[in-house]
Structure formats: structure tokens, C-alpha cells
Design a protein around this motif. Structure first.
Motif, short mmCIF file in Angstrom:
data_model
loop_
_atom_site.label_atom_id
_atom_site.label_comp_id
_atom_site.label_asym_id
_atom_site.label_seq_id
_atom_site.Cartn_x
_atom_site.Cartn_y
_atom_site.Cartn_z
N ALA A 162 42.34 34.78 29.83
CA ALA A 162 41.36 34.49 30.89
C ALA A 162 39.96 34.66 30.34
O ALA A 162 39.67 35.57 29.57
CB ALA A 162 41.59 35.42 32.08
N ARG A 163 39.07 33.75 30.75
CA ARG A 163 37.72 33.73 30.20
C ARG A 163 36.79 34.78 30.78
O ARG A 163 35.78 35.12 30.19
CB ARG A 163 37.10 32.35 30.41
N ASN A 164 37.12 35.28 31.98
CA ASN A 164 36.23 36.25 32.61
C ASN A 164 37.01 37.12 33.60
O ASN A 164 38.21 36.91 33.82
CB ASN A 164 35.05 35.55 33.30
N GLU A 165 36.32 38.06 34.19
CA GLU A 165 36.97 38.98 35.12
C GLU A 165 37.54 38.27 36.34
O GLU A 165 38.61 38.61 36.82
CB GLU A 165 35.99 40.07 35.56
N LYS A 166 36.81 37.28 36.86
CA LYS A 166 37.30 36.56 38.04
C LYS A 166 38.63 35.88 37.74
O LYS A 166 39.56 35.94 38.55
CB LYS A 166 36.30 35.54 38.54
N GLU A 167 38.75 35.25 36.59
CA GLU A 167 40.01 34.60 36.23
C GLU A 167 41.14 35.62 36.09
O GLU A 167 42.28 35.33 36.45
CB GLU A 167 39.87 33.80 34.94
N ARG A 168 40.84 36.79 35.60
CA ARG A 168 41.86 37.85 35.49
C ARG A 168 42.28 38.33 36.87
O ARG A 168 43.46 38.53 37.13
CB ARG A 168 41.34 39.00 34.64
N ILE A 169 41.32 38.51 37.74
CA ILE A 169 41.64 38.93 39.11
C ILE A 169 42.44 37.84 39.81
O ILE A 169 43.43 38.12 40.49
CB ILE A 169 40.35 39.30 39.88
N ASP A 170 42.02 36.58 39.64
CA ASP A 170 42.79 35.46 40.21
C ASP A 170 44.23 35.48 39.71
O ASP A 170 45.16 35.29 40.49
CB ASP A 170 42.14 34.12 39.83
N TYR A 171 44.41 35.70 38.42
CA TYR A 171 45.76 35.73 37.84
C TYR A 171 46.60 36.82 38.51
O TYR A 171 47.75 36.58 38.88
CB TYR A 171 45.70 35.97 36.33
N LEU A 172 46.03 38.01 38.65
CA LEU A 172 46.80 39.11 39.27
C LEU A 172 47.20 38.77 40.70
O LEU A 172 48.34 38.98 41.09
CB LEU A 172 45.99 40.41 39.22
N TYR A 173 46.26 38.24 41.47
CA TYR A 173 46.56 37.91 42.87
C TYR A 173 47.57 36.76 42.96
O TYR A 173 48.46 36.79 43.81
CB TYR A 173 45.29 37.59 43.64
N HIS A 174 47.45 35.78 42.10
CA HIS A 174 48.41 34.67 42.13
C HIS A 174 49.80 35.16 41.74
O HIS A 174 50.80 34.75 42.34
CB HIS A 174 47.97 33.55 41.19
N THR A 175 49.87 36.03 40.76
CA THR A 175 51.16 36.52 40.29
C THR A 175 51.81 37.45 41.31
O THR A 175 53.01 37.33 41.60
CB THR A 175 51.00 37.26 38.95
N VAL A 176 51.04 38.35 41.88
CA VAL A 176 51.60 39.35 42.80
C VAL A 176 51.76 38.82 44.21
O VAL A 176 52.80 39.00 44.84
CB VAL A 176 50.73 40.63 42.79
N PHE A 177 50.74 38.12 44.72
CA PHE A 177 50.75 37.70 46.13
C PHE A 177 50.96 36.20 46.33
O PHE A 177 51.07 35.75 47.47
CB PHE A 177 49.44 38.09 46.81
N GLN A 178 50.89 35.43 45.27
CA GLN A 178 51.01 33.97 45.37
C GLN A 178 49.91 33.37 46.24
O GLN A 178 50.14 32.44 47.02
CB GLN A 178 52.39 33.58 45.92
N ARG A 179 48.71 33.92 46.08
CA ARG A 179 47.56 33.40 46.83
C ARG A 179 46.28 33.72 46.05
O ARG A 179 46.27 34.54 45.15
CB ARG A 179 47.48 34.01 48.22
N ASP A 180 45.20 33.06 46.46
CA ASP A 180 43.89 33.36 45.89
C ASP A 180 43.36 34.65 46.49
O ASP A 180 43.59 34.94 47.66
CB ASP A 180 42.89 32.24 46.21
N PRO A 181 42.61 35.43 45.69
CA PRO A 181 41.97 36.60 46.27
C PRO A 181 40.79 36.17 47.14
O PRO A 181 40.18 35.13 46.90
CB PRO A 181 41.48 37.38 45.05
N THR A 182 40.48 36.97 48.14
CA THR A 182 39.31 36.71 48.96
C THR A 182 38.06 37.08 48.16
O THR A 182 38.14 37.75 47.13
CB THR A 182 39.33 37.54 50.26
N ILE A 183 36.91 36.66 48.66
CA ILE A 183 35.65 37.01 48.01
C ILE A 183 35.50 38.52 47.93
O ILE A 183 35.08 39.06 46.91
CB ILE A 183 34.46 36.36 48.76
#
Length: 82
Positions: free
Chosen positions: A22-43
Motif C-alpha cells: 500500500a502506498r500510504n496509510e489510507k490504503e492500508r486502513i482501506d485494506y484492513l477494513y475491506h479484509t475484515v468488514f468487507q466495506r470501506d472505512p468511514t471518514i
């Protein structure tokens, strides 16, 4: 909650190639939320995740990502189906 199994699973999440590349922290957070919850994280979730990681310094920073993953794995959203 702090069992060796959960800690190991959290560390495995942050050792996946997609997370590491992942190129940045947001992409890493997105990855975790997609993997665990199968959704995008909120702002707000992105902001809180970034704040948590930013507060960790030195050696604690690498472990902070695993701790963030652990928090997601222990959440009600992950454990229960609505």
C-alpha cells in the motif's frame, strides 16, 4: 481478547503483500477494513486510524498496525451478523 491466536491473526493481516505494498496509510486502513468488514472505512474511521498510527513512534509504529488490526478483529461488527 489478547490471546496468542488473535495476536497472530492480527500480525498476519498486516504481513499480507497487499497491505505491505500500500502506498500510504489510507490504503492500508482501506485494506484492513475491506479484509475484515468487507466495506470501506468511514471518514471518521480513517481519521481515527491515522491518529492512532501517528501517535505510535519508533518500534511501536510497526506494532501499531497489528494492534489496529486486532481492534477490528475484536469489534462487534466483526463478531456478530446483523
Amino acid at each position: 481478547m489478547n490471546s496468542p491466536f488473535i495476536i497472530d491473526q492480527s500480525r498476519r493481516l498486516v504481513s499480507h503483500d497487499e497491505f505491505i505494498k500500500a502506498r500510504n496509510e489510507k490504503e492500508r486502513i482501506d485494506y484492513l477494513y475491506h479484509t475484515v468488514f468487507q466495506r470501506d472505512p468511514t471518514i471518521l474511521e480513517v481519521r481515527e486510524g491515522r491518529t492512532y498510527i501517528a501517535e505510535a513512534t519508533g518500534d511501536k509504529r510497526a506494532n501499531a498496525w497489528a494492534e489496529l488490526a486486532q481492534v477490528l478483529l475484536l469489534s462487534n461488527e466483526f463478531r456478530f451478523v446483523d
